[in-house]
Design an enzyme around this catalytic site. Sequence first.
Site, PDB file in Angstrom:
ATOM      1  N   LEU A 182       0.850  -1.355  -0.347  1.00  0.00           N
ATOM      2  CA  LEU A 182       0.014  -0.034  -0.060  1.00  0.00           C
ATOM      3  C   LEU A 182       1.353   1.332  -0.328  1.00  0.00           C
ATOM      4  CD1 LEU A 182      -2.478  -1.339   2.388  1.00  0.00           C
ATOM      5  CD2 LEU A 182      -2.682  -1.291   0.016  1.00  0.00           C
ATOM      6  N   HIS A 183       0.213   2.322  -0.914  1.00  0.00           N
ATOM      7  CA  HIS A 183       1.045   3.812  -0.601  1.00  0.00           C
ATOM      8  C   HIS A 183      -0.152   4.542  -0.729  1.00  0.00           C
ATOM      9  CE1 HIS A 183      -0.680   3.622  -4.951  1.00  0.00           C
ATOM     10  NE2 HIS A 183      -0.256   2.568  -5.075  1.00  0.00           N
ATOM     11  N   HIS A 240      -3.693   4.119  -2.245  1.00  0.00           N
ATOM     12  CA  HIS A 240      -4.541   3.025  -1.472  1.00  0.00           C
ATOM     13  C   HIS A 240      -5.098   3.819  -0.570  1.00  0.00           C
ATOM     14  CE1 HIS A 240      -1.197   0.665  -3.445  1.00  0.00           C
ATOM     15  NE2 HIS A 240      -3.183  -0.286  -3.720  1.00  0.00           N
ATOM     16  N   GLN A 278      -5.651 -12.151 -12.963  1.00  0.00           N
ATOM     17  CA  GLN A 278      -6.028 -10.719 -12.874  1.00  0.00           C
ATOM     18  C   GLN A 278      -4.610 -11.275 -14.118  1.00  0.00           C
ATOM     19  OE1 GLN A 278      -7.128  -9.152 -10.064  1.00  0.00           O
ATOM     20  NE2 GLN A 278      -5.797  -6.969 -10.842  1.00  0.00           N
ATOM     21  N   ASP A 337      -6.240   2.742 -12.664  1.00  0.00           N
ATOM     22  CA  ASP A 337      -6.431   2.217 -13.369  1.00  0.00           C
ATOM     23  C   ASP A 337      -8.423   2.462 -14.138  1.00  0.00           C
ATOM     24  OD1 ASP A 337      -4.182   0.344 -12.595  1.00  0.00           O
ATOM     25  OD2 ASP A 337      -5.166   1.292 -10.476  1.00  0.00           O
ATOM     26  N   GLN A 386     -10.242  -0.268 -15.879  1.00  0.00           N
ATOM     27  CA  GLN A 386     -10.574  -1.274 -14.559  1.00  0.00           C
ATOM     28  C   GLN A 386     -11.667  -0.636 -13.991  1.00  0.00           C
ATOM     29  OE1 GLN A 386      -8.440  -3.355 -11.845  1.00  0.00           O
ATOM     30  NE2 GLN A 386      -8.732  -1.557 -10.480  1.00  0.00           N
ATOM     31  N   SER A 421       2.431   3.491  -7.474  1.00  0.00           N
ATOM     32  CA  SER A 421       1.703   2.245  -8.228  1.00  0.00           C
ATOM     33  C   SER A 421       2.447   1.727  -7.661  1.00  0.00           C
ATOM     34  CB  SER A 421       1.891   2.436  -9.650  1.00  0.00           C
ATOM     35  OG  SER A 421       2.391   0.776  -9.511  1.00  0.00           O
ATOM     36  N   SER A 422       2.206   0.075  -6.684  1.00  0.00           N
ATOM     37  CA  SER A 422       2.765  -0.688  -6.520  1.00  0.00           C
ATOM     38  C   SER A 422       4.455  -1.275  -7.421  1.00  0.00           C
ATOM     39  CB  SER A 422       1.873  -2.325  -5.690  1.00  0.00           C
ATOM     40  OG  SER A 422       1.395  -1.496  -5.023  1.00  0.00           O
TER      41      SER A 422
HETATM   42  P1  AMP Z   1      -3.872  -2.055  -7.081  1.00  0.00           P
HETATM   43  O1  AMP Z   1      -3.834  -2.520  -5.002  1.00  0.00           O
HETATM   44  O2  AMP Z   1      -3.037  -1.698  -7.385  1.00  0.00           O
HETATM   45  O3  AMP Z   1      -4.658  -3.324  -7.409  1.00  0.00           O
HETATM   46  O4  AMP Z   1      -4.802  -0.642  -6.402  1.00  0.00           O
HETATM   47  C1  AMP Z   1      -5.765  -0.651  -5.252  1.00  0.00           C
HETATM   48  C2  AMP Z   1      -6.622   0.587  -5.472  1.00  0.00           C
HETATM   49  O5  AMP Z   1      -5.899   2.221  -5.645  1.00  0.00           O
HETATM   50  C3  AMP Z   1      -7.313   0.318  -7.764  1.00  0.00           C
HETATM   51  O6  AMP Z   1      -8.906   0.558  -7.116  1.00  0.00           O
HETATM   52  C4  AMP Z   1      -6.445   1.538  -7.917  1.00  0.00           C
HETATM   53  O7  AMP Z   1      -6.717   2.285  -8.916  1.00  0.00           O
HETATM   54  C5  AMP Z   1      -6.150   2.362  -6.853  1.00  0.00           C
HETATM   55  N1  AMP Z   1      -5.078   2.912  -6.840  1.00  0.00           N
HETATM   56  C6  AMP Z   1      -3.485   2.360  -7.018  1.00  0.00           C
HETATM   57  N2  AMP Z   1      -2.685   3.223  -7.218  1.00  0.00           N
HETATM   58  C7  AMP Z   1      -3.358   4.957  -7.371  1.00  0.00           C
HETATM   59  C8  AMP Z   1      -2.940   6.279  -7.615  1.00  0.00           C
HETATM   60  N3  AMP Z   1      -1.797   5.999  -7.440  1.00  0.00           N
HETATM   61  N4  AMP Z   1      -4.189   6.588  -7.270  1.00  0.00           N
HETATM   62  C9  AMP Z   1      -5.733   6.776  -7.163  1.00  0.00           C
HETATM   63  N5  AMP Z   1      -5.844   5.263  -7.118  1.00  0.00           N
HETATM   64  C10 AMP Z   1      -4.908   4.485  -7.262  1.00  0.00           C
END
Ligand code: AMP
Length: 292
Positions: free
Chosen positions: A39-40, A43, A67, A156, A159, A191-192
Amino acid sequence: MEQERNLPIIRSIGDLRNRVSAWRRAGARIALVPTMGALHQGHLSLIAIARRRADKVITSLFINPAQFGPSEDYAAYPRDEEGDRRKLAQAGTDLLYAPDVASMYPPGFSTRIEVGGVSQGLCGASRPHHFAGVATVVAKLFLQSQPDVAVFGEKDYQQLLVIRRLAADLDFPIEIIGAPIVREADGLAMSSRNAYLSASERAVAPQIHLTLREMVRELATGRTVEEAVRTGRARLESAGFAVDYLEARHAETLAPLVGVLPRNAPARIFVAATLGRTRLIDNMSLTNPDVD
Ligand code: AMP
């Protein structure tokens, strides 16, 4: 610290249902924020939005094998459940739901949800089974946690549209909320997968955001999509990216856009590009680029 220790982790669907039923009986409004962990701040911004919309916030952590393509990074995907748990406690999540793969996909599991339309093109073209994997797991998470609202990031963006379509088509009584992209100070979308970047790649990565901004400016001055894409692609390639796609699309239907775009066109630019071995995606609104 106290709060940290008390953040409950639930791993079974039965335990989750019991907890959610108790909340529902007490009249609580429930939000779900699905994540794959590592998480960042991006999230955590979703969790902050969820807190404003609901009384109880469930964050799910599930790295969904369905996925990822066979040659993609499922095995290498960053995992840090303890770190995530600490961040979630501070961010004010009420419950961490972290099921294991065997309980999400028990032997004999055979169902797949395919969302048409907005799943096609962009990431749907380069990652053929990706959105079916996303739609299937999100439908399961919705049915397991039965939230009133669910929050997804515009990072995303495709998505987000796939989930909106899924919820509308299958009558999930869930409000789907889109959250703005959270960026590093130099513009790189959080982004992770940024953790994969070497120091030199990390220095180049903000070129994605700079290129999107330049394209938005060019389109606003009446250049065609084709011209802006040509210049943007050349800029990314000379910075060392392999460009998967760089396109302007309608912000709701994702229909491809060409030519000169009218002012206030509901359009976004979408990019996926690989730097070394890391595939990065980003997007920007033409009408509201500062939000992105
Ligand atoms: P993930 O863990 O990458 O599957 O992301 C989980 C959720 O966090 C998804 O709805 C992503 O679109 C959202 N998310 C990831 N990175 C960001 C970001 N930089 N800004 C806003 N939402 C994000």
